[in-house]
Every structure is written in structure tokens, then in C-alpha cells.
Design an enzyme around this catalytic site. Structure first.
Site: not given
Length: 284
Positions: A37, A147, A186-187
Site C-alpha cells: 500500500h 496493486g 492485509s490478511r
């Protein structure tokens, strides 16, 4: 860095920037930010005058209630990371702010969404297209940054921009990976230490498939079967799909198409966490 929580506040601010001649960059996210990010934010800061980052865990793109409930939410930590990356304004709306009433509009992206993520997550891309459209209307960016890890999403958003004539440029950045090859996500925060140690196998399998493609001695079906077999050696990985597809149309390959890039895409479950990854093999 401003923190804006209402659609009206975001729209008013971006309209002011537009009138003043500023170029606006938008980085849509669901938060729990990582280096992938932040790379997008830094690129937007270099290429635009002002940068809007949105953090919104969008319920309409989840078809699994537990996945939505467990999705990491770290707004205070994210805000601290965004300041040095060059974010001008953080848009942090509530669900009620983004959806004051249920949406009835339905997007249909045809063959682009009937494969891979679209086939396995019904309604997912309708939710993506809805929230991205809202963010485009509210922030009126000149450039929007995504992304490549979400390759199918990038393709869908590109089609959305074309079909609805949004006056902006989509900028896609390569996947950012950990030192061991795991695609940043993020996971990943939800992986147990044991699962995290296994997770790099996903990228290793894709790399193996890429090698087979470059050798030029195997059919798409043979490459797919051999790559699936690599993943099958790790019992902790529950493969959802692995596809060889045309990198532009995302349609499964039955034979090689000279001059066309190939995308190897997968989704798998590891200790209850769903992960996706892909590699695009450029045509020689």
C-alpha cells in the site's frame, strides 16, 4: 494530513483542489496497511500534487461473513504510516456514510468476472465496482493506484473506467513480496506462525509453473497439473483454484497464444485464511 469522514467533506475538498489546478492521486484501500500500500501512496505523492487514501472495509464485496468480521482494522496505526508516505487526506468513512441506503445497481463485467475470483466469490466484483465508482465520483482523481496482486480486480476496474468514461488514469504497480516470496496482504496478519512458515509455498509453486512455461515444452494443461501437484505436497494448503489465463482477457488457456502474456493465478486457504497470488509471464 487531513482526516475526512464524510462523503460531503471529501467531495468539497477535492472540488477545491480541482479548481486550484492540483492533480489528485487516489489510493483506495481496506486498511491494515503494508509496504505494498505504502508504495502506491509514495508513487502517488511523486506523481500528483495531493494524495487521497481511502480506508474502508467494504461489506458489499465480501461473500463470507466471517471474512468480513475478521478482516484486520487498524485505523490509528494506518494513519501514522500514511503521514511520512505523503498522504494529504485520509478518507475514513463509516458503512452508513458510504451506503446510506441499500444499493440496487448491478454491474456485469461479462467473461471478466465469470472466472477465478468472480466464479468463487459471487457478487464480489459488483461490490468492488460499486465502492470504486463511489470513490471516483467523490474524489475525482486524475490518477488511481492499484496493486497487481489483485490482478482480476485491476482488470475489472480498468473496464469500469473505460465503460463509464471516468476521466482518470489507472496506475497498476507490481506485487510487493516479503523476503521469502509471500505476497504482502492485509490478511497475512491473521496467519499463525506455523501457517506463515508454510505460506511461501504459494509463490514457489507459481515460480515453478513459470519455469515450465518458459521451457516451452508443456501444454497449459500440463503446466497447471504440475503446479497443482507442487501445492498438493503441502497438506496445510487447501487449494481453491489455480488457473493459467490470458493476462488481458483472464480467460483460461487451452493452448498457447503467441505474443500474449500468461497469468498464473491462485487462491488457497491456509489455517482458515484465504490468500491469493499471481505471476504474469511476459511473452518472449
Amino acid at each position: 494530513m487531513q482526516i475526512l469522514q464524510t462523503a460531503a467533506a471529501l467531495h468539497a475538498q477535492t472540488e477545491t483542489w480541482r479548481r486550484e489546478g492540483y492533480r489528485i492521486g487516489l489510493v483506495p484501500t481496506m486498511g491494515a496497511l503494508h509496504e505494498g500500500h505504502l508504495q502506491l501512496v509514495r508513487a502517488a505523492a511523486q506523481e500528483c500534487d495531493v494524495v487521497v487514501v481511502s480506508i474502508f472495509v467494504n461489506p458489499t464485496q465480501f461473500n463470507n461473513a466471517d471474512d468480513f468480521r475478521l478482516y484486520p482494522r487498524l485505523p490509528e496505526v494506518d494513519a501514522e504510516l500514511l503521514v511520512p508516505a505523503g498522504c494529504t487526506a485520509l478518507f475514513l468513512p463509516s458503512v452508513e456514510e458510504m451506503y446510506p441506503r441499500p444499493t440496487v445497481l448491478q454491474f456485469d463485467f461479462g467473461s471478466l468476472e465469470r472466472v477465478m475470483e468472480g466464479a468463487h466469490r459471487p457478487g464480489h466484483f459488483n461490490g468492488v465496482a460499486t465502492v470504486v465508482s463511489k470513490l471516483f465520483h467523490l474524489s475525482r482523481p486524475h490518477r488511481a493506484y492499484f496493486g497487481q496482486k489483485d490482478l482480476q480486480q485491476v482488470t475489472i476496474v480498468r473496464q469500469l473506467i473505460h465503460d463509464l468514461s471516468f476521466d482518470l488514469e489507472l496506475v497498476a504497480f507490481p506485487t510487493i513480496r516479503e523476503a521469502d516470496g509471500l505476497a504482502m496482504s492485509s490478511r497475512n496478519r491473521r496467519l499463525t506462525p506455523e501457517a506463515r512458515a508454510v505460506a511461501p509455498v504459494l509463490h514457489q509453486a507459481l515460480q515453478y509453473g513459470e519455469q515450465l512455461i518458459r521451457q516451452g515444452r508443456h501444454s497449459p494443461q500440463e503446466v497447471q497439473a504440475a503446479t497443482v501437484a507442487v501445492l498438493g505436497q503441502e497438506p496445510a494448503i487447501a487449494l481453491e483454484y489455480l488457473e493459467l489465463a490470458d493476462a488481458e482477457t483472464l480467460q483460461p488457456l487451452t493452448q498457447w497464444q503467441p505474443g500474449r502474456d500468461v497469468a498464473l493465478c491462485l487462491a488457497a486457504h491456509l489455517a482458515g485464511v484465504r490468500l491469493i497470488d499471481n505471476i504474469v509471464v511476459k511473452s518472449s
